[in-house]
Design an enzyme around this catalytic site. Structure first.
Site, PDB file in Angstrom:
ATOM      1  N   ASP A 120       0.956  -1.668   0.178  1.00 13.07           N
ATOM      2  CA  ASP A 120       0.380  -0.008  -0.083  1.00 13.07           C
ATOM      3  C   ASP A 120       1.105   1.415   0.171  1.00 13.07           C
ATOM      4  OD1 ASP A 120       0.948  -1.271   2.610  1.00 13.07           O
ATOM      5  OD2 ASP A 120      -0.868  -1.298   3.661  1.00 13.07           O
ATOM      6  N   GLU A 165      -6.694   2.736   3.598  1.00 11.96           N
ATOM      7  CA  GLU A 165      -6.619   3.353   4.263  1.00 11.96           C
ATOM      8  C   GLU A 165      -8.120   3.953   4.335  1.00 11.96           C
ATOM      9  OE1 GLU A 165      -5.555   3.304   7.341  1.00 11.96           O
ATOM     10  OE2 GLU A 165      -3.114   3.019   7.656  1.00 11.96           O
TER      11      GLU A 165
END
Ligand SMILES: [Zn+2]
Ligand SMILES: [Zn+2]
Length: 438
Positions: free
Chosen positions: A98, A167
């Protein structure tokens, strides 16, 4: 039965024997790549970007991949970057990192600490890599450099993704919708890391089955009949109804689910009214729900609907003015590690860091959108691995003082960058070579 057991034992013996010869090569290669990855990590740490704003970060990830020799696709389903490396016949392994940071003001005092700010819905906010995604990207890059250096050791394809917006749980879904598994080789295995400050550097944490919970968001709008605060008898007070709902929601987990069936129901926000002397006609609440199975979440949502309606009926609200329960369709499913793949990873990692450094972790109630890659029709086996990030020295010092390391999302998250990255590269390189060894 006996034959099957014997042949699987033989396979295990052969695999471990062959793999053992590669361990020293893998360790030396990881050692070689750690310096480069650490410098990259410091750069990324000092230059964090929020979810969906990973413009410079994704450019950097794309150029890292191009330098190593990957075919690169930029801006895939947003800011995500896809890389493919073909190295002969064999299975495809997917490695995901990520890229996004958080609206947190850094207070670590590191000389490469972030002083960056960004626009978050019109507000200027400080930004920090407070969830370790800087380490994930650097470890991922270091691993890919190692794997390409060691390409004589394995045969198959690498499909790699630097994913936007973990997120916000948007990135994985958008990459899948954009055709991750139709435009590129379908992975036979998918692997990813998340750092874990509760584990020491040199350790990884792992389990087959549930690792991260599923996340759903629910909004409840409670209606009432508004009026003057001095005449409650002429009104139906939605603040009282909402209060009853909040209290009764606490009985879902404690009274309606089996004690062995984990779930969370948290009312995180409640808004109603404007003045002390006005009874409003509406209250809004937002809830986060956490779960590990479809059956559990169905029960929880049904109970929320029943409890909300009952509280309004008790107060005398008519059937057409009962609370509206909106379940946000943008959910994060649970991360369910494939049992067989997790066992393989434990085997490969044991050869590199020793079985004593592989910790069996418990499922966490936080969410991670990596689970989505394992829930498509392609049925890709996934494994998310915790990567220990606190130095043994800091852990011992904190323990002596009765303290714990700063958690993820903390402004004082203090990883031991170098050793976290080194172990990360060693173990992930070993996993890939172990899975698709020549
Ligand atoms: Zn996070
Ligand atoms: Zn994270």
């Amino acid at each position: 039965m006996k034959l099957k057991l014997l042949s699987s034992l033989l396979v295990m013996v052969v695999q471990t024997g062959v793999f053992a010869q590669s361990v020293e090569i893998i360790k030396a290669e990881a050692e070689k790549q750690t310096g480069y990855a650490l410098e990259l990590c410091k750069h990324l740490h000092a230059n964090p970007e929020l979810s969906f704003q990973e413009f410079e970060t994704s450019k950097r990830m794309a150029s890292e991949l191009e330098q190593i020799g990957f075919e690169v696709t930029r801006n895939f389903g947003g800011n995500s970057v896809i890389g493919v490396f073909r190295n002969g016949d064999g299975p495809t392994v997917m490695l995901r990192t990520d890229m996004d940071a958080l609206p947190v003001e850094e207070k670590t005092g590191f000389d490469f600490a972030s002083i960056k700010t960004a626009d978050l819905n019109g507000d200027e906010v400080a930004v920090m890599h407070a969830c370790g995604h800087d380490i994930h990207m650097s470890t991922w890059t270091g691993t890919l450099r190692s794997l390409v250096d060691l390409k004589d050791e394995w045969s198959g394809n690498l499909l790699v993704i630097a994913q936007q917006a973990e997120e916000y749980s948007g990135g994985a879904g958008q990459a899948i919708e954009a055709g991750l598994f139709s435009k590129f080789p379908v992975p036979d295995y998918a692997l990813a890391y998340h750092i874990n400050p509760e584990l020491e550097t040199g350790q990884i944490g792992l389990r087959g089955g549930p690792v991260f919970a599923g996340v759903k968001t629910v909004e409840i709008t409670v209606y009432g009949v508004g009026g003057h605060g001095a005449y409650p008898q002429k009104c139906i007070d939605p603040i009282v109804i909402a209060s009853r709902i909040v209290t009764d929601l606490q009985t879902i987990v404690s009274r309606e689910l089996s004690p062995t069936e984990p779930a969370v129901v948290t009312v995180g926000s409640i808004h109603g009214g404007t003045r002390p002397n006005i009874i409003p006609d509406e209250v809004k609440m937002e809830l986060t729900l956490r779960y590990f199975s479809d059956e559990t979440i169905k029960k929880v949502i049904a109970a929320i609907e029943r409890i909300s309606a009952a509280a309004a009926k008790t107060a005398g609200m008519p059937d057409d003015k009962l609370p509206k329960v909106f379940v946000d369709p943008a959910e994060t499913p649970p991360v369910l590690n494939d049992n067989e793949l997790s066992a393989d990873v434990i085997g490969f990692a044991s050869d590199v860091i020793g079985a004593e450094n592989i910790i069996e972790t418990q499922p966490e109630m936080v969410g991670e959108d990596f689970g989505k890659y394992g829930l498509t029709p392609e049925d890709v086996p996934i494994c998310l691995i915790w990567l220990g990030s606190t130095s043994p020295e800091l852990m011992a010092k904190l323990k002596a003082e009765g303290l714990r390391p700063s958690p993820l999302h903390s402004p004082t998250l203090t990883p031991d960058y170098e050793n976290t990255i080194k172990t990360g590269i060693e173990v992930m390189t070993a996993n890939v070579i172990g899975l698709i060894k020549k």
